[in-house]
Scaffold this motif. Structure first.
Motif: not given
Ligand code: NAD
Length: 538
Positions: A186, A210-211, A243, A260-261, A422
């Motif tokens: 997000f 997308p998120s 999922e 993925f991020t 974190e």
């Molecule tokens: P999140 O892991 O909750 O979600 C990321 C994405 O994964 C979303 O689209 C979500 O819907 C999806 N997702 C969630 N559960 C899933 C599952 N079981 N299977 C498949 N997809 C699934 O993260 P967030 O809250 O959107 O973002 C914050 C996190 O992202 C923090 O940990 C942050 O450090 C990390 N981040 C890292 C970078 C980087 O470049 N290292 C950049 C931005 C954000």
């Protein structure tokens, strides 16, 4: 002197009286007046499934921005098939035409789309105008322009060095065969659009999930790409369950990789599931993931103290600490702490928090109820911990929006919960060390957390900087000297970390794009051998 590469997009100031400020405020008002319907977009078609969720403003959660039509299993299957079917033509139009489309996206975002996309990011993800400008405008424009530049560059760089007489050697820069699943976070609109589009530049096609907290801004970016001429099916937009999309994508043998991020735990789960599905896959999927961080600032007794205060405030609290790179632990020598602590707390008390439409606010709300509860849980546990003391902030309010004050925790335990996990919110924990323990503290910093994303060292003496540079070699993929650990710029500091922070494939540099290709080596014989015997046989 002219350079042969793009320039970074200039950041607009939005200062009072500026033209951009007025335009942005008008766009914010417009977007807040309407509720839009957001469909899935599969093979260029809008699909309204009727299974909807609402998008609200995090800083005013009673205000609805959009109804989002979620993809179910059928739509997700159709999205994967659409991406596979679109790939042949997408490859055959060639790199130059693909780049022309994404360079047009960049120009549109730099021009007439800028305010629309910035306003949507401000409203959907609760960013100040500056945080939106550096993300959804500048960083994304840079991703699109520089990725095209890098892709052109390695077409030459990867050609074979040697073609002996009578032989013509070449390398075809093929994309991966199949579709890429882009699962996006997000917190950055730029990352969200970059994850499906970086592989697309080199000829892959994508399914973009997308998120749930950025459907609105991400949908407008999808529309921008379509308006720029992105052919049907190259990127398919499927808001919905992570999922479910993972189940569907991994049941398709054409799954070529994941971009993925997001958080570390989700990425680790994905990797495991991909491993289990290997037997049904056509190839070995590429797995590229940038994940969490526990980013640090280490100060030396001889550091620039005012610079340290600014880095702590900006690094920890901009965008409410919801950056993977946000400073969330600091190691400060006793003498420096005695000198800066009053000033730091005085500066923090000046921070204004509130609605994104009030441009005097430095901070707004955190993204949703789940984040609010998680972050305030950390604050409350620290309040109850005898080793911890909340010296600034610590209050929160969720009546109108998900607001949390910038919070500083002082701890006497360098391994306390908020020093190692974190939090992803506006919480900074500080550990004070004896001035003569600099080298020990570097080791403690390196060993305290499983993450290794970003970190800063504040010191003036070159020898001390070098000591930290060597001791913290594997503690951060992006290392800053006398600066905050956030704000990496495309083509300046390619971004990513190792250890639990990801595969370190460096978004914003050429390395990331190389992960989406699978070259074909071609040898063409011009002097075709006419005899099967060799001279040693004579
Ligand atoms: P999140 O892991 O909750 O979600 C990321 C994405 O994964 C979303 O689209 C979500 O819907 C999806 N997702 C969630 N559960 C899933 C599952 N079981 N299977 C498949 N997809 C699934 O993260 P967030 O809250 O959107 O973002 C914050 C996190 O992202 C923090 O940990 C942050 O450090 C990390 N981040 C890292 C970078 C980087 O470049 N290292 C950049 C931005 C954000």
């Amino acid at each position: 002197m002219t350079s042969n590469h793009p320039a970074n997009e200039p950041v607009l100031s939005y200062a009072p009286g500026s033209e951009e400020r007025e335009k942005l405020q008008m766009e914010l008002r417009n977007q807040m007046e309407t509720i839009i319907e957001i469909p899935c977009i599969i093979n260029g078609e809008e699909i309204y499934t009727g299974n909807t969720v609402q998008q609200v403003l995090p800083h005013n959660h009673g205000h609805i921005l959009a109804n989002v039509h979620l993809a179910g299993k059928d739509e997700m299957e159709a999205a994967c098939i659409s991406a596979v079917n679109a790939q042949k033509n997408w490859i055959e139009i060639g790199l130059e035409e693909r780049c022309a489309i994404f360079e047009k996206c960049a120009d549109m975002l730099s021009g007439e789309w800028r305010m629309k996309i910035n306003a949507s990011t401000m409203l959907n993800q609760s960013k100040t105008c500056f945080q939106a400008e550096i993300d959804s405008a500048c960083e994304l424009i840079d991703f699109w322009r520089f990725n095209c530049h890098y892709a052109r560059g390695f077409h030459d760089y990867l050609q074979p060095l040697v073609s002996p007489k009578g032989v013509e050697n070449s390398t075809e820069i093929r994309p991966l065969e199949g579709f890429i699943l882009a699962i996006t976070p997000f917190n950055f609109s730029s990352i969200a659009a970059n994850l499906p589009s970086a592989p697309a530049i080199v000829g892959c096609t994508a399914v973009w999930k997308p998120s749930r907290n950025s459907y609105y801004s991400n949908y407008l970016l999808m529309r921008l790409m379509m308006d720029a001429g992105l052919p049907k099916g190259v990127i398919n937009f499927v808001p919905g369950s992570g999922e479910l999309i993972t189940d569907v994508a991994l049941s398709n043998p054409d799954f070529a990789g994941v971009h993925f991020t997001g958080s570390t735990s989700v990425f680790q789960g994905l990797w495991q599931r991909i491993g289990e599905k290997l037997p049904i896959m056509k190839g070995y999927p590429r797995i590229v993931g940038e994940t969490g961080g526990k980013d640090f600032i280490v100060a030396h007794p001889n550091c620039d103290e005012r610079g340290l205060i600014v880095a702590l405030i900006r690094g920890a609290f901009e965008f409410q600490g919801q950056k993977c790179s946000a400073a969330s632990r600091a190691y400060i020598p006793n003498s420096v702490w005695n000198s800066i602590s009053d000033e730091l707390c005085a500066e923090l008390s000046k921070i204004k928090i509130g609605d994104v439409v009030d441009f005097s606010n430095f901070m707004t709300a955190v993204i949703d109820k789940r984040a609010f509860e998680k972050i305030t849980g950390y604050i409350e546990r620290a309040r109850d911990d005898p080793n911890c003391q909340i010296i600034s902030g610590g209050n929160y309010n969720n009546e109108t929006g998900w607001f949390i004050e910038p919070t500083i925790i002082l701890t006497s335990n360098p391994k306390s919960e908020t020093m190692v996990e974190e939090i992803f919110g506006p919480v900074l924990t500080i550990y004070i060390y004896d001035d003569d323990k600099f080298v020990d503290i570097l080791e403690l910093c390196d060993k305290s957390s499983p993450y290794a994303l970003t970190g800063s060292i504040f010191a003036t003496n070159e020898h001390d900087i070098n000591t930290a540079f060597n001791a913290l070699r594997f503690s951060a993929g992006n290392f800053y000297i006398n600066d905050k650990p956030t704000g990496a710029a495309v083509a300046q500091q390619p971004f990513g970390g190792a250890r639990a922070s990801g595969t370190n494939d460096k978004a914003g540099g050429p390395l990331n794009l190389l992960r989406w290709i699978s070259p074909r080596s071609v040898k063409r014989a011009n002097d075709i051998p006419q005899s099967w015997t060799y001279s040693f046989m004579d």
